[in-house]
Design an enzyme around this catalytic site. Sequence first.
Site, short mmCIF file in Angstrom:
data_model
loop_
_atom_site.label_atom_id
_atom_site.label_comp_id
_atom_site.label_asym_id
_atom_site.label_seq_id
_atom_site.Cartn_x
_atom_site.Cartn_y
_atom_site.Cartn_z
N GLY A 1 0.99 -1.25 -0.19
CA GLY A 1 0.46 0.36 0.21
C GLY A 1 0.84 1.28 0.01
O GLY A 1 0.91 2.47 0.58
N ALA A 2 2.08 1.15 -0.48
CA ALA A 2 3.21 2.51 -1.14
C ALA A 2 3.47 3.39 0.11
O ALA A 2 3.82 3.62 0.00
CB ALA A 2 2.52 3.06 -1.49
N HIS B 1 -0.43 -4.93 -11.59
CA HIS B 1 -0.19 -5.00 -9.70
C HIS B 1 -1.24 -5.44 -9.17
O HIS B 1 -2.00 -5.51 -9.40
CB HIS B 1 0.51 -3.91 -9.91
CG HIS B 1 0.99 -3.01 -8.38
ND1 HIS B 1 2.41 -4.01 -8.30
CD2 HIS B 1 0.68 -2.59 -7.04
CE1 HIS B 1 3.00 -3.37 -7.02
NE2 HIS B 1 1.64 -3.27 -6.50
N ASP C 1 3.22 -4.91 -14.10
CA ASP C 1 3.02 -4.44 -12.88
C ASP C 1 3.16 -2.86 -12.59
O ASP C 1 2.45 -2.32 -12.33
CB ASP C 1 4.58 -4.44 -11.56
CG ASP C 1 4.20 -5.70 -10.39
OD1 ASP C 1 3.05 -5.68 -9.98
OD2 ASP C 1 5.08 -6.58 -10.30
N SER D 1 4.44 -5.37 -3.07
CA SER D 1 4.41 -4.08 -3.35
C SER D 1 5.14 -3.67 -2.01
O SER D 1 6.44 -4.31 -1.45
CB SER D 1 3.12 -3.69 -3.15
OG SER D 1 3.47 -2.55 -3.66
N ALA D 2 4.80 -2.68 -1.04
CA ALA D 2 5.36 -2.71 -0.23
C ALA D 2 5.76 -3.29 0.66
O ALA D 2 6.83 -3.09 1.48
CB ALA D 2 4.94 -0.69 0.59
#
Length: 553
Positions: free
Chosen positions: A124-125, A452, A336, A211-212
């Site tokens: 979630g960045a 992604h 992605d 991701s993150a």
Amino acid sequence: MAVLWILVPLSLLLEIISATSLGVVSTEGGMVEGQNLLLGYQRSMDVFRGIPFADIPGRFEKPARHPGWSGILKTTQYRDKCLQLNPFMTSVSGSEDCLYLNIWVPHIGSVASNLPVMVWIYGGAFMFGDSMGTNFLDNYLYSGQEIADRGNVIVVTLGYRVGTLGFLSAGDSTLPGNYGLWDQQAAIAWVHRNIRSFGGDPNNITIFGESAGGAGVSFQTITPHNKGLIRRAISQSGVSLCPWAVNRNPRRFAEEVALKVNCPTDDRMAACLKMTDPKVLTMAGSIPLSSSAENPFVHNLVLSPVIDGDFLPDEPSSLFHNAADIDYMAGANDMDGHFFASFDVPSINSQLLVTPVDDVKRLLAAFTKEKGTPGIENGFSTYTLDWGSNPSSETIKKTVVAIETDYMFLIPTQAALYLHASNAGSGRTYSYLFSEPNRLGIISKPWLGADHADDLQYVFGKPFSTPLGYWPKHRDLSGYMIAYWTNFAKTGDPNRGDLSVVPTSWPLFTSNRHEFIEINSKTDGSFVREKLRLRFVNFWTSVLPNLPIMYSE
């Protein structure tokens, strides 16, 4: 005889009905009791939702151990997510009291004992996310039930601070940053200390994330603070080397946040920020949602980990010796970058609009900024080599997506795999590319591959838990991924474990043989390949870094 005939089925019935359970479990903080689910004949599961792994965290401080509780804590409800903005940056939800984890313990035939443990870190960045994931008809994305039941592993999901409260840093000891990474580390350490009581093996912990969260996994393997805690790790679409994973000038954004909340930007800044309302602080950490090919969205992702001299004592690329004895699997989705490219070059999602060739050049210019014209020219010739004299609109759109995918995810992941393999002691290395086409893209973008986060639904077994939304081939794919992932968690080898029915043998990635597997619903032996996107890896890791610097910030 009739009585005997009745008794036999009754005893069988009683055995089916009486689900196996851990009952009340003793942890370092006190006793906990979860919910027991009967899943089938001799198959049951204990689910513990909302076990505290740390105290309510002090603002901009490392997490501290939980003081404990008296009596039996009923852990049957998920707890609040950590304070965060909504994706539109218009409101704040969640709580500062958010350091809780959830545990799924399968009992197959008998009570769980000495099972491998898989600890999930969400993405979630570094700004959004929680331990449960999105919820559809009471079916949470990050429910560990399918992985635990099918793979016979314990699954743990955890909460960690995000956004301003998780990652704001002044670049010095007054506001060092990385609080969210310390939360992840505290949860891993808690699992190591307590999981034996739940039937888990504390010496066989695999951390995995996307991701993150995948970058978080990578950071947890290379920090010196996890020595002896982690046996294996899986990074999906994110590693510590990603350009968005480290902020090298955190002070600038910290001062922007301070000004928004009427705090000074001198040596009083940290003290003032600590006294500011947490929701106001979170709101002040909003980032621009607008972007373009000249100013790509990835450059807005500034609330991220920092090299603090503590959790990260050095550049991530210099810390891979700390992961020498950790088995590591990492990969990316083949498209992605599509989600992010759709912000930067919106025309890629239109069947009517042609994406201008100049947008390809503008994107390359933004990603190779400090190298000036030579960077753009070398990049353009690399990405257009197969275009021919008259590239189709689809070819240009796919090139935009490829540039974003390579820059943000795929190339850094290859670099991390290479560093892991070249630093390895006993640790083994595995590389994959996920390429199952996006299920919605078939209608409007038939050229779209795996976007992604498209891998998450298959890893967490959604084609089994919500079968009406999927085709049989999607259940095949989900079965493959759960088998590879849980086999790896058990043995360090995705091919060996209880789920030996994998579509093909997945080879090791080594310093001199860069083999990988391409994972989709058609995977067989022909999807084992070598030297993933070699021409593009060569451009980003060799050609570009050796060009002279023309501009610097």
